[in-house]
Design a protein around this motif. Structure first.
Motif, PDB file in Angstrom:
ATOM      1  N   ILE A  64       1.461  -9.322 -18.007  1.00  0.00           N
ATOM      2  CA  ILE A  64       1.459  -8.056 -17.268  1.00  0.00           C
ATOM      3  C   ILE A  64       0.472  -7.074 -17.882  1.00  0.00           C
ATOM      4  O   ILE A  64      -0.289  -6.400 -17.178  1.00  0.00           O
ATOM      5  N   GLU A  65       0.475  -6.991 -19.210  1.00  0.00           N
ATOM      6  CA  GLU A  65      -0.414  -6.048 -19.896  1.00  0.00           C
ATOM      7  C   GLU A  65      -1.879  -6.363 -19.604  1.00  0.00           C
ATOM      8  O   GLU A  65      -2.675  -5.461 -19.315  1.00  0.00           O
ATOM      9  N   ARG A  67      -3.324  -8.185 -17.036  1.00  0.00           N
ATOM     10  CA  ARG A  67      -3.763  -8.028 -15.655  1.00  0.00           C
ATOM     11  C   ARG A  67      -3.720  -6.570 -15.222  1.00  0.00           C
ATOM     12  O   ARG A  67      -4.632  -6.085 -14.542  1.00  0.00           O
ATOM     13  N   SER A  68      -2.675  -5.856 -15.587  1.00  0.00           N
ATOM     14  CA  SER A  68      -2.585  -4.443 -15.213  1.00  0.00           C
ATOM     15  C   SER A  68      -3.710  -3.651 -15.860  1.00  0.00           C
ATOM     16  O   SER A  68      -4.255  -2.715 -15.254  1.00  0.00           O
ATOM     17  N   ASN A  72      -6.133  -1.532 -13.578  1.00  0.00           N
ATOM     18  CA  ASN A  72      -6.066  -0.079 -13.697  1.00  0.00           C
ATOM     19  C   ASN A  72      -7.347   0.525 -14.253  1.00  0.00           C
ATOM     20  O   ASN A  72      -7.710   1.653 -13.888  1.00  0.00           O
ATOM     21  N   PRO A 101      -7.085  -4.614  -6.808  1.00  0.00           N
ATOM     22  CA  PRO A 101      -6.173  -5.758  -6.718  1.00  0.00           C
ATOM     23  C   PRO A 101      -6.599  -6.792  -5.682  1.00  0.00           C
ATOM     24  O   PRO A 101      -6.225  -7.969  -5.788  1.00  0.00           O
ATOM     25  N   TYR A 111      -0.787 -13.247  -9.024  1.00  0.00           N
ATOM     26  CA  TYR A 111      -0.313 -12.003  -9.624  1.00  0.00           C
ATOM     27  C   TYR A 111       0.423 -11.135  -8.606  1.00  0.00           C
ATOM     28  O   TYR A 111       1.315 -10.368  -8.981  1.00  0.00           O
ATOM     29  N   LEU A 115       3.844  -9.275  -9.328  1.00  0.00           N
ATOM     30  CA  LEU A 115       3.998  -7.840  -9.097  1.00  0.00           C
ATOM     31  C   LEU A 115       5.139  -7.553  -8.131  1.00  0.00           C
ATOM     32  O   LEU A 115       5.889  -6.589  -8.309  1.00  0.00           O
ATOM     33  N   VAL A 129       6.833  -1.984 -15.793  1.00  0.00           N
ATOM     34  CA  VAL A 129       6.162  -1.128 -14.804  1.00  0.00           C
ATOM     35  C   VAL A 129       5.916   0.254 -15.409  1.00  0.00           C
ATOM     36  O   VAL A 129       4.825   0.828 -15.274  1.00  0.00           O
ATOM     37  N   HIS A 132       3.054  -0.004 -18.104  1.00  0.00           N
ATOM     38  CA  HIS A 132       1.711  -0.450 -17.728  1.00  0.00           C
ATOM     39  C   HIS A 132       1.192   0.109 -16.408  1.00  0.00           C
ATOM     40  O   HIS A 132       0.013  -0.103 -16.091  1.00  0.00           O
ATOM     41  N   TYR A 133       2.032   0.805 -15.660  1.00  0.00           N
ATOM     42  CA  TYR A 133       1.575   1.306 -14.366  1.00  0.00           C
ATOM     43  C   TYR A 133       1.816   2.799 -14.145  1.00  0.00           C
ATOM     44  O   TYR A 133       1.098   3.431 -13.373  1.00  0.00           O
ATOM     45  N   THR A 136      -1.183   5.399 -14.724  1.00  0.00           N
ATOM     46  CA  THR A 136      -2.206   5.321 -13.676  1.00  0.00           C
ATOM     47  C   THR A 136      -1.666   5.857 -12.357  1.00  0.00           C
ATOM     48  O   THR A 136      -2.370   6.579 -11.629  1.00  0.00           O
TER      49      THR A 136
END
Length: 216
Positions: A64-65, A67-68, A72, A101, A111, A115, A129, A132-133, A136
């Motif tokens: 996750i880290e 790809r995000s 981002n 994305p 992914y 997600l 979430v 890492h999200y 942003t």
């Protein structure tokens, strides 16, 4: 249990593990994914997974880290170039949010499935979430508020989160929209999908904020 099939540097082996894990987690979910299956797909010894990531939870968090972070960084770079006072500022902001994305760095359908699970997952997923999200997301919500000065924080937040749900469905690219619409999936380009998404989400956000779509 034996040496890795590839005698690569730790960095390249790590990336190969993350690539394999992304696919296995997408196909089998967190609960169904096995470290052995990931190691086999990455063509490394299973012990190397534990060396780099400790356990399955650590590997999942690293997927996750990574790809995000890629997505981002691209989003924020695009957002920096948006003029919030422009007539089409909302469109520009939404394109900055949604295009990365959909592109080659977005992780594709694999992914998207991860997600989708994150957005409806358990406490572990909610924390990932947040980590890492959320930062942003806050930047984009603030940009939308500046582009729609009459909107409330709550309206924009709802609009943003509904936009992400719509985006996940589009990135998964199941072909259902084309099938139901009598279209040839092969003729639908990424640009067509992006334009459709932006048009749909902009209309929804403006409706939530009592704004009416304006031509740029």
């Amino acid at each position: 249990m034996g040496e890795p099939k590839h005698q690569d540097s730790p960095i390249s082996a790590r990336d190969r593990i993350l690539d394999a894990a992304e696919i296995v987690f997408a196909d089998d979910g967190f609960s169904g994914a096995g470290m052995k299956a990931i190691a086999l797909r990455a063509e490394v010894a299973q012990g190397l997974l534990h060396y780099h990531f400790t356990n399955k939870e650590g590997l999942y968090a690293a997927v996750i880290e990574r790809r995000s972070g890629i997505i981002n960084a691209d989003r924020l770079d695009r957002l920096e170039r948006v003029d919030p006072s422009a007539p089409d500022a909302v469109q520009q902001i939404l394109r900055a949010l949604m295009e990365p994305p959909l592109g080659p760095k977005g992780g594709g359908r694999a992914y998207a499935r991860i997600l989708a699970g994150l957005t409806v997952g358990d406490a572990r997923d909610a924390e990932l979430v947040r980590l890492h999200y959320d930062a942003t997301a806050a930047r984009f919500i603030d940009a939308l508020r500046r582009a729609l000065p009459g909107a409330t924080q709550a309206d924009i937040s709802w609009g943003y989160n509904l936009a992400i749900g719509t985006l996940v469905a589009a990135v998964s690219n199941s072909g259902r929209s084309e099938r139901l619409g009598g279209l040839d999936r092969a003729d639908t380009s990424r640009r067509d999908v992006l334009t459709t998404l932006v048009t749909y989400v902009e209309g929804g956000i403006r409706a939530l904020t009592s704004e009416h779509p304006k031509s740029p």
